[in-house]
Design a protein around this motif. Structure first.
Motif, short mmCIF file in Angstrom:
data_model
loop_
_atom_site.label_atom_id
_atom_site.label_comp_id
_atom_site.label_asym_id
_atom_site.label_seq_id
_atom_site.Cartn_x
_atom_site.Cartn_y
_atom_site.Cartn_z
N LEU A 30 0.83 -1.21 0.00
CA LEU A 30 0.00 0.00 0.00
C LEU A 30 0.86 1.26 0.00
CD1 LEU A 30 -2.83 1.26 0.20
CD2 LEU A 30 -2.65 1.06 2.69
N ALA A 31 1.89 1.27 0.85
CA ALA A 31 2.77 2.45 0.94
C ALA A 31 3.49 2.70 -0.39
CB ALA A 31 3.78 2.25 2.07
N VAL A 32 3.97 1.64 -1.01
CA VAL A 32 4.68 1.78 -2.28
C VAL A 32 3.73 2.28 -3.37
CG1 VAL A 32 5.84 0.49 -4.12
CG2 VAL A 32 6.45 0.07 -1.73
N GLY A 42 12.82 5.37 -5.20
CA GLY A 42 12.56 5.37 -3.76
C GLY A 42 11.50 4.35 -3.39
N ALA A 43 10.50 4.16 -4.27
CA ALA A 43 9.45 3.17 -4.01
C ALA A 43 10.03 1.76 -4.02
CB ALA A 43 8.35 3.31 -5.06
N ARG A 44 10.94 1.52 -4.95
CA ARG A 44 11.57 0.19 -5.00
C ARG A 44 12.44 -0.07 -3.77
NH1 ARG A 44 14.62 0.64 -10.19
NH2 ARG A 44 13.75 2.72 -10.49
N LEU A 45 13.14 0.97 -3.31
CA LEU A 45 13.93 0.84 -2.08
C LEU A 45 13.02 0.59 -0.88
CD1 LEU A 45 16.52 3.71 -2.66
CD2 LEU A 45 17.05 1.25 -2.47
N LEU A 46 11.90 1.28 -0.83
CA LEU A 46 10.95 1.08 0.27
C LEU A 46 10.38 -0.33 0.25
CD1 LEU A 46 9.42 2.38 2.64
CD2 LEU A 46 7.64 3.07 0.99
N ALA A 47 10.04 -0.81 -0.94
CA ALA A 47 9.53 -2.18 -1.05
C ALA A 47 10.57 -3.19 -0.58
CB ALA A 47 9.14 -2.47 -2.50
N THR A 48 11.82 -2.96 -0.92
CA THR A 48 12.89 -3.85 -0.48
C THR A 48 13.00 -3.84 1.04
OG1 THR A 48 14.10 -3.44 -2.54
CG2 THR A 48 15.35 -4.37 -0.70
N ALA A 49 12.86 -2.66 1.65
CA ALA A 49 12.92 -2.57 3.11
C ALA A 49 11.78 -3.35 3.75
CB ALA A 49 12.86 -1.10 3.53
N LEU A 138 5.65 -2.71 -10.06
CA LEU A 138 6.18 -4.07 -10.00
C LEU A 138 6.54 -4.44 -8.56
CD1 LEU A 138 7.19 -6.66 -11.33
CD2 LEU A 138 9.36 -5.50 -11.79
N ALA A 139 7.21 -3.54 -7.84
CA ALA A 139 7.58 -3.82 -6.46
C ALA A 139 6.36 -4.02 -5.58
CB ALA A 139 8.45 -2.68 -5.92
#
Length: 515
Positions: A30-32, A42-49, A138-139
């Motif tokens: 949801l956040a991404v 930044g969204a992909r980094l957040l998804a990874t986190a 995708l993330a």
């Protein structure tokens, strides 16, 4: 024996941790999705986190086995199937349907594997997005897939199991159709049509059992002594076909090569690594566990189809000329060994299936990462255009060789245990049918070695082709994504108890063979 009498009720850690394993990736998705398009990286980094936190939470589930958290040793009989941690909240009391989550030795390795592969795939998207751009969506889809897959492995209620089983359908369709190859839409439609067919049968099986038993709780239903033989056979037939589509088992496998060939690298890794395991896990947990008489009735047919899948998958691989399709068809053969182990209805067979599931997820996940890297560099997956890889990219060729040898079942690597002990389990069943199936499956194992050696001969040896000239070596992001899988393929091969610890009791209780 009343299940509630043995349900773990102490402390806050159990429900919080179990729910967090599903809530964290859901909130992450949801956040991404809510981040603006300009913050794509930044969204992909957040998804990874979020995926990394989820992986840590799946690892921490093992802490619930400690005595301070109410863990008890597996014994025999009904106690052997009580999860070491669970949370059970009434959801639809009129149908005795509850929001029942739990983890035990049968589901735990697949839960951790799902967390690991999702984290690696999300990290991979930070470095590379198929087709360029749109990485945020995708993330987010990868995190939604994680929710569905984890929920399937944790669900202990049939209705809840079905819901999570279905959650993965649309996200995987979107991943294939949105980021796949030239023929991606046809492959995605084929995936959906086959999966929907299986879903209808699964739903019919679920309500056949619930109507007859008056409950959907899988722990209470395990053993199914109160269900008639007719109900059990009917339900198992529905379950078996539904799970065979997902596994996939011959002849319901034809969606898989197309989906893998067209899917992006991360889609193929999730699809082969854990999504297929929803079928084999479901067959163990729901098919064998809930309707054991039906499983015993259908076991010979399931065993025959499993062995046919092993042979057909191997023969097709011997003629394949495209890298990703070859690896996809190899999955048909490898999952045939898993199905053969399940069909034997022995403790050895169930354990072979469990470690075969995990080994296939590790090794084939690595193979699809490698196939994606090679195809991205060469802009082709044709084996005839990929010769001489060891000359232009020796490290990449070396990792490919390691993964191929692990997949063909070399002793000391993860792929060995599941295939070898599936054959042993079939031989232990005895009788002309099972001895024949064991012998033919062993021949299939030899064919597996043949097609992987053929793959290595074509891709890594001989003079370099124009497509591989100037190949880049393995990058740091690729090492980051692949190293855990390389290490696990070796560690699980050397220490199979990492997967099989504490599975003898549950396996014995599922199959009705008390140690």
């Amino acid at each position: 024996m009343n299940y509630v009498e043995y349900s773990y009720t102490g402390g806050w850690a159990t429900p919080v941790l179990l729910i967090a394993v599903l809530a964290v990736p859901a909130l992450g998705a949801l956040a991404v999705a809510l981040l603006p398009a300009r913050m794509d990286r930044g969204a992909r980094l957040l998804a990874t986190a979020f995926a990394a936190v989820t992986f840590v939470l799946t690892v921490l589930l093992a802490a619930l086995r400690q005595p301070d958290f109410g863990y008890f040793d597996y014994g025999t009989g009904p106690l052997a199937l009580v999860p070491w941690a669970d949370v059970n909240v009434p959801w639809v009391p009129a149908l005795d349907v509850g929001f029942h989550l739990g983890v035990d030795a049968i589901s735990y390795p697949l839960v951790v594997l799902t967390g690991l592969l999702t984290a690696l795939c999300c990290a991979y998207t930070v470095w590379k997005v198929p087709g360029g751009g749109r990485g945020r969506a995708l993330a987010a889809l990868l995190l939604v897939l994680e929710v569905g897959i984890l929920g399937t492995f944790l669900a202990l209620d049939l209705v809840l199991f079905f819901i999570f089983f279905e959650v993965v359908l649309l996200p995987m369709y979107a991943v294939i159709a949105g980021w796949g190859g030239p023929d991606r839409r046809r492959a995605a439609r084929k995936f959906v049509l086959y999966t929907l067919f299986g879903s209808v049968l699964l739903l019919l099986g679920v309500f056949t059992v619930i109507v007859a038993a008056g409950t959907g709780d899988m722990v209470a239903l395990t053993g199914a002594s109160d269900l008639s033989r007719t109900v059990q056979c009917s339900a198992f037939a529905l379950f078996a076909i539904a799970f065979a589509v997902k596994a996939p088992l011959w002849p319901l496998h034809t969606w898989l090569p197309d989906a893998h060939t067209e899917a992006p690298t991360v889609g193929s890794v999730i699809l082969a690594g854990v999504l297929l395991k929803m079928g084999t896990y479901g067959l163990i947990r729901v098919g064998v566990g809930v309707v054991p008489e039906g499983a015993a009735w259908a076991a010979p047919v399931l065993g025959v189809l499993a062995v046919v899948a092993i042979i057909v998958g191997s023969l097709v691989c011997l003629r394949q000329t495209e890298l990703k399709r070859l690896i996809a068809y190899s999955s048909v053969g490898h999952m045939g060994f898993v199905m053969l182990g399940i069909a034997t209805l022995t403790v050895t067979g169930i354990q072979a299936a469990l470690i075969g599931n995990v080994a296939h997820g590790i090794i084939t996940g690595l193979l699809f990462f490698l196939a994606g890297a090679i195809k991205d560099r060469a802009h082709s997956g044709e084996l005839s255009e990929l010769g001489g890889l060891r000359e232009t990219a020796p490290r990449l060729a070396g990792v490919l060789g390691f993964a191929a040898i692990a997949s063909l079942g070399l002793p000391g690597l993860a792929g060995f245990w599941g295939e070898a002990f599936a054959v042993v389990a079939a031989a232990q069943r005895g009788g002309p049918l099972w001895m024949t199936l064991a012998a033919v499956a062993a021949v299939g194992g030899a064919l597996t070695a043949a097609y992987f050696l053929r793959l290595l001969r074509r891709v890594t040896h001989g003079p370099a082709t124009p497509a591989v000239t100037g190949f880049a070596e393995i990058s740091r992001p690729e090492w980051l994504a692949w190293s855990p899988l390389i290490l696990l393929a070796l560690v699980v091969g050397l220490v199979p108890a990492l997967v099989l610890a504490a599975t003898a009791g549950p396996g014995a209780a599922l199959t009705g063979v008390l140690p």
